[in-house]
Scaffold this active site. Structure first.
Site, short mmCIF file in Angstrom:
data_model
loop_
_atom_site.label_atom_id
_atom_site.label_comp_id
_atom_site.label_asym_id
_atom_site.label_seq_id
_atom_site.Cartn_x
_atom_site.Cartn_y
_atom_site.Cartn_z
N HIS A 207 -13.29 14.69 -19.14
CA HIS A 207 -12.74 15.99 -19.51
C HIS A 207 -11.50 16.28 -18.66
O HIS A 207 -11.23 15.58 -17.69
CB HIS A 207 -13.73 17.12 -19.18
CG HIS A 207 -15.08 17.00 -19.80
ND1 HIS A 207 -15.44 17.71 -20.91
CD2 HIS A 207 -16.18 16.30 -19.43
CE1 HIS A 207 -16.71 17.45 -21.21
NE2 HIS A 207 -17.18 16.59 -20.32
N GLU B 154 -14.98 15.98 -14.87
CA GLU B 154 -13.78 16.80 -15.09
C GLU B 154 -12.66 16.31 -14.19
O GLU B 154 -12.88 16.07 -13.00
CB GLU B 154 -14.06 18.27 -14.75
CG GLU B 154 -15.07 18.95 -15.65
CD GLU B 154 -14.47 19.49 -16.94
OE1 GLU B 154 -13.26 19.28 -17.20
OE2 GLU B 154 -15.23 20.12 -17.70
#
Length: 193
Positions: free
Chosen positions: A47, A129
Protein backbone atom coordinates in the site's frame (compact mmCIF):
# COMPACT_ATOMS: atom_id res chain seq x y z
CA UNK A 1 6.87 13.94 18.94
CA UNK A 2 7.52 10.38 17.84
CA UNK A 3 10.91 8.87 18.59
CA UNK A 4 13.05 8.11 15.56
CA UNK A 5 15.24 5.10 14.97
CA UNK A 6 18.14 5.47 12.55
CA UNK A 7 17.10 3.22 9.62
CA UNK A 8 20.73 2.37 8.91
CA UNK A 9 21.01 1.00 12.45
CA UNK A 10 17.82 -1.05 12.10
CA UNK A 11 18.46 -4.65 11.18
CA UNK A 12 15.41 -6.84 10.72
CA UNK A 13 16.75 -10.18 11.85
CA UNK A 14 13.79 -12.36 12.68
CA UNK A 15 10.06 -12.70 13.06
CA UNK A 16 8.90 -14.21 16.32
CA UNK A 17 6.09 -16.75 16.74
CA UNK A 18 3.46 -14.00 17.10
CA UNK A 19 4.70 -12.23 14.00
CA UNK A 20 6.65 -9.29 15.46
CA UNK A 21 9.67 -8.30 13.38
CA UNK A 22 12.88 -7.79 15.32
CA UNK A 23 14.26 -4.35 14.54
CA UNK A 24 10.85 -2.79 13.91
CA UNK A 25 9.65 -0.04 16.20
CA UNK A 26 6.56 -1.50 17.87
CA UNK A 27 3.49 0.68 18.15
CA UNK A 28 0.75 -1.85 18.95
CA UNK A 29 -2.71 -0.70 17.96
CA UNK A 30 -6.13 -2.11 18.77
CA UNK A 31 -7.40 -2.21 15.18
CA UNK A 32 -6.97 -5.92 14.57
CA UNK A 33 -8.59 -9.22 15.40
CA UNK A 34 -7.89 -12.94 15.09
CA UNK A 35 -7.62 -14.56 11.70
CA UNK A 36 -10.20 -17.27 10.99
CA UNK A 37 -9.10 -20.60 12.52
CA UNK A 38 -6.81 -22.61 10.27
CA UNK A 39 -6.09 -19.70 7.92
CA UNK A 40 -2.70 -19.83 6.22
CA UNK A 41 -1.01 -16.48 5.71
CA UNK A 42 -0.25 -16.55 1.99
CA UNK A 43 -0.53 -13.03 0.57
CA UNK A 44 1.48 -9.81 0.92
CA UNK A 45 -0.25 -6.54 0.00
CA UNK A 46 1.71 -3.34 -0.72
CA UNK A 47 0.00 0.00 0.00
CA UNK A 48 0.91 3.66 0.23
CA UNK A 49 -0.29 6.28 2.67
CA UNK A 50 0.39 9.91 3.51
CA UNK A 51 -1.50 12.19 5.86
CA UNK A 52 -2.52 14.72 4.83
CA UNK A 53 -2.20 13.47 1.25
CA UNK A 54 1.21 14.30 -0.19
CA UNK A 55 2.75 15.35 3.13
CA UNK A 56 5.47 13.28 4.75
CA UNK A 57 6.03 14.90 8.13
CA UNK A 58 4.43 14.46 11.50
CA UNK A 59 2.80 11.59 13.28
CA UNK A 60 -0.56 11.59 11.51
CA UNK A 61 -0.26 8.01 10.23
CA UNK A 62 0.47 6.82 13.77
CA UNK A 63 -2.46 8.85 15.00
CA UNK A 64 -4.77 7.24 12.44
CA UNK A 65 -3.71 3.68 13.26
CA UNK A 66 -3.72 4.39 17.01
CA UNK A 67 -7.22 5.95 16.95
CA UNK A 68 -6.11 9.38 18.08
CA UNK A 69 -6.32 11.40 14.85
CA UNK A 70 -7.63 14.87 15.66
CA UNK A 71 -10.46 15.62 13.20
CA UNK A 72 -9.82 19.36 13.66
CA UNK A 73 -6.09 19.25 12.89
CA UNK A 74 -6.62 19.28 9.10
CA UNK A 75 -9.74 19.40 6.89
CA UNK A 76 -8.83 16.01 5.37
CA UNK A 77 -8.93 14.35 8.80
CA UNK A 78 -12.55 15.06 9.74
CA UNK A 79 -14.14 12.29 7.63
CA UNK A 80 -11.45 9.69 8.46
CA UNK A 81 -10.76 10.38 12.14
CA UNK A 82 -13.20 7.73 13.36
CA UNK A 83 -12.34 5.10 10.76
CA UNK A 84 -10.70 2.05 12.32
CA UNK A 85 -7.90 0.84 10.08
CA UNK A 86 -4.41 -0.57 10.49
CA UNK A 87 -1.54 -2.22 8.70
CA UNK A 88 0.99 -4.68 9.95
CA UNK A 89 3.93 -2.51 8.93
CA UNK A 90 4.72 1.04 7.84
CA UNK A 91 7.95 2.06 6.11
CA UNK A 92 8.59 5.80 6.46
CA UNK A 93 10.38 7.86 3.80
CA UNK A 94 13.67 7.58 5.71
CA UNK A 95 13.35 3.78 5.93
CA UNK A 96 12.14 3.66 9.52
CA UNK A 97 10.11 0.49 10.05
CA UNK A 98 7.10 0.62 12.37
CA UNK A 99 4.91 -2.36 13.28
CA UNK A 100 1.34 -1.86 14.49
CA UNK A 101 -0.07 -5.39 14.33
CA UNK A 102 1.66 -8.75 14.76
CA UNK A 103 1.68 -10.67 11.48
CA UNK A 104 -0.16 -13.59 13.06
CA UNK A 105 -3.16 -11.29 13.64
CA UNK A 106 -5.59 -9.86 11.08
CA UNK A 107 -4.87 -6.17 10.43
CA UNK A 108 -7.58 -4.04 8.83
CA UNK A 109 -5.76 -2.83 5.70
CA UNK A 110 -7.43 -4.34 2.64
CA UNK A 111 -11.13 -3.62 3.15
CA UNK A 112 -13.50 -5.15 0.64
CA UNK A 113 -11.08 -7.10 -1.51
CA UNK A 114 -10.50 -10.17 -3.67
CA UNK A 115 -7.32 -11.94 -4.81
CA UNK A 116 -7.58 -14.61 -7.54
CA UNK A 117 -11.26 -15.17 -6.76
CA UNK A 118 -10.75 -15.37 -2.99
CA UNK A 119 -12.44 -12.58 -1.01
CA UNK A 120 -11.64 -11.01 2.38
CA UNK A 121 -7.90 -10.54 1.83
CA UNK A 122 -7.40 -9.29 5.40
CA UNK A 123 -8.07 -12.86 6.55
CA UNK A 124 -4.93 -14.28 4.91
CA UNK A 125 -2.64 -11.37 4.10
CA UNK A 126 0.05 -9.14 5.58
CA UNK A 127 -0.23 -5.44 4.75
CA UNK A 128 2.78 -3.16 4.33
CA UNK A 129 2.24 0.60 3.99
CA UNK A 130 4.87 2.76 2.31
CA UNK A 131 4.76 6.41 3.30
CA UNK A 132 4.08 8.03 -0.04
CA UNK A 133 1.63 8.71 -2.82
CA UNK A 134 0.73 7.12 -6.13
CA UNK A 135 2.78 9.64 -8.12
CA UNK A 136 5.84 10.55 -6.01
CA UNK A 137 8.76 8.09 -6.29
CA UNK A 138 9.53 6.10 -3.17
CA UNK A 139 12.94 6.47 -1.54
CA UNK A 140 15.87 4.10 -1.88
CA UNK A 141 15.70 3.58 1.89
CA UNK A 142 12.09 2.44 1.56
CA UNK A 143 12.95 -0.07 -1.14
CA UNK A 144 15.86 -1.44 0.92
CA UNK A 145 13.67 -1.96 3.98
CA UNK A 146 10.74 -3.30 1.95
CA UNK A 147 12.98 -5.84 0.22
CA UNK A 148 14.50 -6.90 3.54
CA UNK A 149 11.04 -7.21 5.15
CA UNK A 150 9.70 -9.17 2.22
CA UNK A 151 12.52 -11.68 2.34
CA UNK A 152 12.05 -12.24 6.06
CA UNK A 153 8.27 -12.49 5.73
CA UNK A 154 8.70 -15.04 2.95
CA UNK A 155 11.05 -17.12 5.10
CA UNK A 156 8.55 -17.11 7.97
CA UNK A 157 5.39 -17.49 5.85
CA UNK A 158 6.54 -19.81 3.08
CA UNK A 159 3.29 -19.69 1.09
CA UNK A 160 4.01 -16.05 0.17
CA UNK A 161 5.92 -16.48 -3.08
CA UNK A 162 6.47 -13.85 -5.80
CA UNK A 163 3.04 -14.57 -7.33
CA UNK A 164 1.39 -13.90 -3.96
CA UNK A 165 2.63 -10.32 -3.61
CA UNK A 166 0.28 -7.68 -4.93
CA UNK A 167 -0.81 -4.08 -4.67
CA UNK A 168 -3.89 -2.74 -2.94
CA UNK A 169 -5.11 -1.59 -6.36
CA UNK A 170 -5.06 -5.19 -7.59
CA UNK A 171 -7.26 -6.57 -4.82
CA UNK A 172 -9.65 -3.57 -4.66
CA UNK A 173 -9.51 -2.07 -8.17
CA UNK A 174 -12.85 -0.28 -7.91
CA UNK A 175 -11.75 1.58 -4.77
CA UNK A 176 -7.96 1.83 -4.57
CA UNK A 177 -5.02 2.94 -6.71
CA UNK A 178 -2.08 2.30 -4.38
CA UNK A 179 0.80 1.67 -4.34
CA UNK A 180 0.43 3.62 -7.60
CA UNK A 181 2.39 4.38 -10.74
CA UNK A 182 5.40 5.62 -8.76
CA UNK A 183 6.01 2.20 -7.22
CA UNK A 184 8.73 0.38 -9.17
CA UNK A 185 7.41 -3.17 -9.33
CA UNK A 186 10.24 -4.29 -11.65
CA UNK A 187 12.92 -3.07 -9.22
CA UNK A 188 11.15 -4.66 -6.26
CA UNK A 189 10.43 -8.01 -7.94
CA UNK A 190 13.97 -8.30 -9.31
CA UNK A 191 15.40 -7.72 -5.84
CA UNK A 192 13.26 -10.37 -4.10
CA UNK A 193 13.88 -13.13 -6.66
Amino acid sequence: MTERVDPLQTKITDIDAEGWLAGALRRPCTNFDARPPGTEIDLLVIHNISLPPGEFTGDWIDDLFLNRLDPNAHPYFEPIARVRVSAHLLIRRDGQLIQYVACAQRAWHAGTSCFQGRERCNDYSIGIELEGTDLIPFSDAQYRVLIDCTRRIQRRYRAINAERITGHSDIAPERKTDPGAAFDWARYRAAIR
